[in-house]
Every structure is written in structure tokens, then in C-alpha cells.
Design a protein around this motif. Sequence first.
Motif, mmCIF file in Angstrom:
data_model
loop_
_atom_site.group_PDB
_atom_site.id
_atom_site.type_symbol
_atom_site.label_atom_id
_atom_site.label_comp_id
_atom_site.label_asym_id
_atom_site.label_seq_id
_atom_site.Cartn_x
_atom_site.Cartn_y
_atom_site.Cartn_z
ATOM 1 N N ALA A 65 -5.907 8.523 -5.718
ATOM 2 C CA ALA A 65 -6.958 7.522 -5.505
ATOM 3 C C ALA A 65 -6.714 6.716 -4.232
ATOM 4 C CB ALA A 65 -7.029 6.576 -6.704
ATOM 5 N N GLN A 66 -5.562 6.971 -3.588
ATOM 6 C CA GLN A 66 -5.193 6.213 -2.387
ATOM 7 C C GLN A 66 -5.198 4.710 -2.649
ATOM 8 O OE1 GLN A 66 -4.141 7.173 1.018
ATOM 9 N NE2 GLN A 66 -3.409 8.564 -0.575
ATOM 10 N N VAL A 67 -4.522 4.322 -3.706
ATOM 11 C CA VAL A 67 -4.409 2.896 -3.997
ATOM 12 C C VAL A 67 -2.937 2.504 -3.963
ATOM 13 C CG1 VAL A 67 -6.488 2.798 -5.414
ATOM 14 C CG2 VAL A 67 -4.285 3.215 -6.522
ATOM 15 N N ASN A 68 -2.675 1.249 -3.689
ATOM 16 C CA ASN A 68 -1.304 0.748 -3.688
ATOM 17 C C ASN A 68 -0.985 0.093 -5.033
ATOM 18 O OD1 ASN A 68 -2.162 -2.059 -3.570
ATOM 19 N ND2 ASN A 68 -2.696 -1.685 -1.427
ATOM 20 N N ILE A 69 0.269 -0.316 -5.179
ATOM 21 C CA ILE A 69 0.723 -0.871 -6.459
ATOM 22 C C ILE A 69 -0.044 -2.135 -6.834
ATOM 23 C CG2 ILE A 69 2.681 -2.068 -5.337
ATOM 24 C CD1 ILE A 69 2.690 -0.675 -8.937
ATOM 25 N N ASP A 70 -0.415 -2.929 -5.830
ATOM 26 C CA ASP A 70 -1.147 -4.163 -6.132
ATOM 27 C C ASP A 70 -2.540 -3.853 -6.672
ATOM 28 O OD1 ASP A 70 0.847 -6.080 -5.345
ATOM 29 O OD2 ASP A 70 0.495 -5.436 -3.291
ATOM 30 N N GLU A 71 -3.154 -2.797 -6.118
ATOM 31 C CA GLU A 71 -4.469 -2.405 -6.637
ATOM 32 C C GLU A 71 -4.350 -1.858 -8.059
ATOM 33 O OE1 GLU A 71 -5.030 -0.028 -2.996
ATOM 34 O OE2 GLU A 71 -7.139 -0.490 -3.278
#
Lengths: 245, 200
Positions: A57-63
Motif C-alpha cells: 500500500a506504500q504506507v509508513n508505520i505512522d499511517e
Amino acid sequence: MLVVASESAIIATVNGVHDMGGMDGFGAVVPEKNEPVFHADWERRMYALATSVMGAAQVNIDEFRHAIERIPPARYLASSYYERWLAAAEMLLVERGVVTREELLAKQDASIDPAWIANAVANRGPAPIKEKSGSKPPRARFSKGDRVRARNLNPAGHTRLPRYVRGKAGVIARDWGVFVFPDTNAHHAGTKPQHCYSVSFDARELWGKSANASSRDRVLIDLWEDYLEPIAAKSTARSIKKRKK
Amino acid sequence: MSDHHNTDDSGPAARVKALEALLTEKGLIDPAAIDAIVDTYETRVGPRNGARVVAKAWMDPAYRKRLLADATSAVAELGFAGPEGGHLVAVENTDRVHNLVVCTLCSCYPWPVLGLPPVWYKSFAYRSRAVSDPRGVLEDFGLELPREVEVRVWDSSAEIRYLVIPQRPKGTAKMSEDELAAIVTRDSMVGVAKVEAPRT
């Protein structure tokens, strides 16, 4: 049950039920004897899938954390830990268009209620914002021993500033160095790197004198610089005086 | 307990299966890699790692010093590193200070040294009360601390992950490092228990 975007994406407020520090009513902590690492096979798979999901999903840990926080409060409370991971994973993959709700549901049991699909609203996350390159690491505004107050911030979105410290006075215990700022990073609004500090709060400053605490008890919490404001020596004396009244 | 796993609910099992099948079909995951991750955290990474760190710190004053100064490096000396372990900090229990670790906002936990967190650590009861009533929470674990002991609660709200170095119990002077590692419990490294000397 698939968490659908209509339920989750709109409810992006920070003051969510996940921010549990200081709440009452959940009862005693009950440890489980000889607890296994996972309690079911799907938990195993879900745990291991999470990293791939973030990549897909190309998201980081914060997302990812923010997606968990966007689970509607009643559902959040009714879900187990890995059920919340699952809900966040589905939400992010659908929002980023990696999979569709229909695809997910088609793969599931035929007994899935089609109404859940009907309720869904496609909702893509915000487009990524590129970082400016070549910027110097920011200087620290605070150093060990400085008196600070946690700002009373209520941003609409992700934050790692829990309610229980907002407005409270503490002391910088350590400077951990520079970290990406979750409040912006979770929303593709830049990494805004800044110092993160261990801030020490007296238990009685947080919970009052009647708390089941000794005068020495403390809570140390890691707070980013943007969460903090300095307390000048004068205003410290005044605020203590005020509090004594 | 609302945070307990509900084994009667087949819902999440079907959904996870669907998720994995779909991502595999789209070539976004490699099921073998998923198996490897499961194996790593189910059989290889766990509190035995942390116990070795603690036992070494008890036996080797120079190591203890390095551990307190830079836990990430000191833990890496023993070969432990990985996700949720990039910024490790060790906090030491003494006669005067008792440390307790929580993550009120989610369930952050030092995976490379303790493995994945137990259900109680992720429970709403623990997340809510560990900061406001740590002494009460410790009593839930059967640990009553004298008032003169300072309780320090560490809320892992950022990327720092905490490991408690429990006190070495009396009567363990003759034990080897391996023997000591065997008595160090997960709970003692989160700060909800003390390490007990083995009964002779």
C-alpha cells in the motif's frame, strides 16, 4: 467484517478511544498462564502480512497506526489486537487502490453480507508530498533539565501526544535525537524531522494528589519538540502559586 | 475482557485468508517469506533474548555499563536486532527505583529482546491504568512496592523501545550466566514482576 472507508476515513479525529492512558473501567490486568505467541493461525498470518501490506500500500508505520486509530471507537473496543491490524490492512489497501473491496469480499466466504459492499465508499489517501532534500538536521530547542509544558493540541489526524499529558508541566530528561514527526508523516505532509525528548512528569502533576502514588513516582513519555513549549522560570513560580490556591 | 481473542469468530480467519490469497495472486507477497516471518517470531525471537542480555549485564559490569549507555549496540553485541529494536533503551531497577513499561496509544514493545507482546500488555486494562495507577497494576501481578520506592513508568509513545533490567535476586551469587538467564522472566523485563531466585 470489512471496515469500509465510509465508516473509517471520515472519522480521522485525534481524540480517539485508542488514547487510553488514564481511562478507568477496563478492570484488572489478567495475565494468561503459558500464553502462546499467537492464539490462532489467522493471527500468525496477519502478523506476518502486516509488513507486506505496508509495502504493497506504500504506507509508513505512522499511517498504519493512524489507520488503526480510524477504526470507529465501538468497533475498536470490540476487536482484538490482530483484528485491528486486519481492519487497518484492509482499509489501507482499499484506500490506496491496491485491492478493491469487491476483490477482498469475493475471496472470502460466500456468506459475506453484500450490504457491506454497498456501504463502502472508495476513499483514497492523500497524495504523497516529496521531502526537500539537503536540509540540515534541526537543532534542539530544549536540553536536559529544562522545564516544559506539553501543548494542549487537538489536531485533526494522527498524533503521538496523548491527552493525559496535554497542558501538564514536566522536565526534559533526555534528548533522543532527531525523529520523523508522526503528525505530518501519517498524512504524507512531510517528515518534519525534529528532536524527540524523554519528558518526565510527576505522577501527581498528571493525576492529582489523591492518586495512588508516592510523591516520587513519575511517568516518562517521549514527546516531539512540536508538542512542547518552554516554561520560563517566572511563569513557573506563578503557575505553582496558582495551583496552590 | 473486551480485548480477548474470540475463538468462536471465524470472521477474521476468512478475511486474513482472503487478504493473503489476493496479495499472493497480485504478486505483492511471497507466502514463503510470510512463513519465515511467522517462524522467526514464534520460535526464534522472544524473551529468552532479553534474558540473555539481562544475565550478561548482571555478570559483566562493563557490559552493564554499555547496555545502560547504548542498549541498541549492547543488544546487537549478542546478535539481537530487527524491527522495533532500532532505538533500544535499558532502564535498571534498584532498591530505590522500579521501572515499568507501557504503550498507552497502541502496543509498542521491544521485539528483538522480548518477542511479540502478550495479550495483557495489549489489553485496554493495562494500557489505560499503567500510567495512572501503576502501583495498582503491579498489585494485579502480585507485586506490592513500598512507598519509598520510586515508580517510573515509561510510556513508549515514540520510536524508543524500553527494556527493564530487573534486580538480580539474592542467593544467586554462585549461578552461571546461563543459569541466571533461565530465571529471568518476560514479565520482569517489562517491569511487572521481580526475578525470583530458584528454590533449592
